[in-house]
Design a protein around this motif. Structure first.
Motif, PDB file in Angstrom:
ATOM      1  N   UNK A  12       0.813  -1.138  -0.074  1.00 34.19           N
ATOM      2  CA  UNK A  12       0.115   0.081   0.134  1.00 34.19           C
ATOM      3  C   UNK A  12       0.550   1.325  -0.007  1.00 34.19           C
ATOM      4  N   UNK A  13       1.835   1.347   0.866  1.00 32.67           N
ATOM      5  CA  UNK A  13       2.535   2.491   0.882  1.00 32.67           C
ATOM      6  C   UNK A  13       3.433   2.834  -0.286  1.00 32.67           C
ATOM      7  N   UNK A  14       4.032   1.837  -0.995  1.00 32.77           N
ATOM      8  CA  UNK A  14       4.917   2.009  -2.134  1.00 32.77           C
ATOM      9  C   UNK A  14       3.864   2.441  -3.338  1.00 32.77           C
ATOM     10  N   UNK A  15       2.698   1.945  -3.149  1.00 31.90           N
ATOM     11  CA  UNK A  15       1.613   2.189  -4.263  1.00 31.90           C
ATOM     12  C   UNK A  15       1.009   3.642  -4.018  1.00 31.90           C
ATOM     13  N   UNK A  16       1.107   4.164  -2.988  1.00 29.95           N
ATOM     14  CA  UNK A  16       0.466   5.451  -2.807  1.00 29.95           C
ATOM     15  C   UNK A  16       1.547   6.347  -3.336  1.00 29.95           C
ATOM     16  N   UNK A  17       2.972   6.168  -2.968  1.00 33.17           N
ATOM     17  CA  UNK A  17       4.086   6.857  -3.842  1.00 33.17           C
ATOM     18  C   UNK A  17       3.757   6.861  -5.198  1.00 33.17           C
ATOM     19  N   UNK A  18       3.553   5.750  -5.728  1.00 28.76           N
ATOM     20  CA  UNK A  18       3.280   5.859  -7.380  1.00 28.76           C
ATOM     21  C   UNK A  18       2.061   6.739  -7.499  1.00 28.76           C
ATOM     22  N   UNK A  19       0.941   6.703  -6.590  1.00 32.30           N
ATOM     23  CA  UNK A  19      -0.176   7.311  -7.001  1.00 32.30           C
ATOM     24  C   UNK A  19       0.214   8.849  -7.152  1.00 32.30           C
ATOM     25  N   UNK A  20       1.003   9.450  -6.204  1.00 28.90           N
ATOM     26  CA  UNK A  20       1.580  10.717  -6.193  1.00 28.90           C
ATOM     27  C   UNK A  20       2.329  11.333  -7.553  1.00 28.90           C
TER      28      UNK A  20
END
Length: 225
Positions: A12-20
């Motif tokens: 989840x955390x890595x994918x949130x960075x990718x969302x940004x």
């Protein structure tokens, strides 16, 4: 390859960075590449419809280049995911994230000296479109293969629909509402930061920042079991 959907909290955390990063890339492409999306293909298809009818400000060629190279990136990522099935989830994900980081880094280097006001030099315009579109297509296919619920990293329509339709006001149980809301905020913050950097400086800073965020996401996956 290990079951990728079995441990979604770790991703989840890595994918949130990718969302940004998606927000950053949308700001770069729409504001600096002549009204073209290289991450959001729904918007790109809409813009193609505008261009096809001769609407001022929308041009067929860059939009088509972005769409075709996005598809190429997704094709390569799909092939790679199947070719690397013998690897563990961690090694497979880190390699795919690294590919996106390298593509965005190349785009950032090409953005040095590029003038977003005049869209010149033209060769750099199309090179940046190509690199970012391939990167985003590659990423979308990668995230699709990961199958982490409510973490598409690029599309918010279904996320926002889920927030409303599954809310307690609609008689739902609010599943994954934190994750959904965080995805919206991540793209919003990325877009705002990208727009500010594009208007204040140039395309290079948001692209370098996007590269750093993807590298951070890869590192987060690499250090975990």
């Amino acid at each position: 390859m290990a079951s990728i959907g079995a441990r979604p909290p770790e991703l989840v955390s890595p994918l949130l960075l990718m969302s940004a990063v998606t927000g950053l890339i949308d700001a770069v492409s729409v504001l600096g590449l002549g009204r073209v999306f290289t991450a959001n293909m729904t918007g790109n298809v809409v813009f193609l419809g505008f261009a096809a009818t001769g609407t001022p400000g929308f041009h067929f060629k860059p939009l088509l280049v972005a769409l075709l190279l996005f598809l190429f990136g997704a094709l390569v990522a799909g092939y790679s995911a199947r070719a690397l099935e013998h690897l563990t989830m961690r090694h497979w994900v880190v390699r795919h994230f690294a590919v996106e980081a390298l593509l965005l880094f190349a785009a950032a280097l090409l953005a040095i000296g590029y003038d977003s006001a005049t869209l010149q030099p033209e060769v750099r315009l199309y090179a940046i479109i190509a690199l970012t579109a391939v990167a985003m297509g590659f990423r979308n296919a990668t995230v699709r293969h990961l199958k982490v619920v409510d973490m598409t990293t690029t599309v918010l329509t279904l996320t926002l629909t889920g927030l409303a339709a599954d809310s307690s006001l609609a008689g739902g149980s609010n599943p994954n509402w934190q994750r959904r809301l965080a995805s919206v905020v991540a793209i919003l913050v990325g877009a705002g930061a990208g727009a500010w950097m594009v208007t204040q400086w140039s395309l290079a800073p948001p692209l370098f920042l996007a590269t750093a965020l993807i590298a951070a996401a890869a590192a987060m996956v690499a250090v975990r079991r």
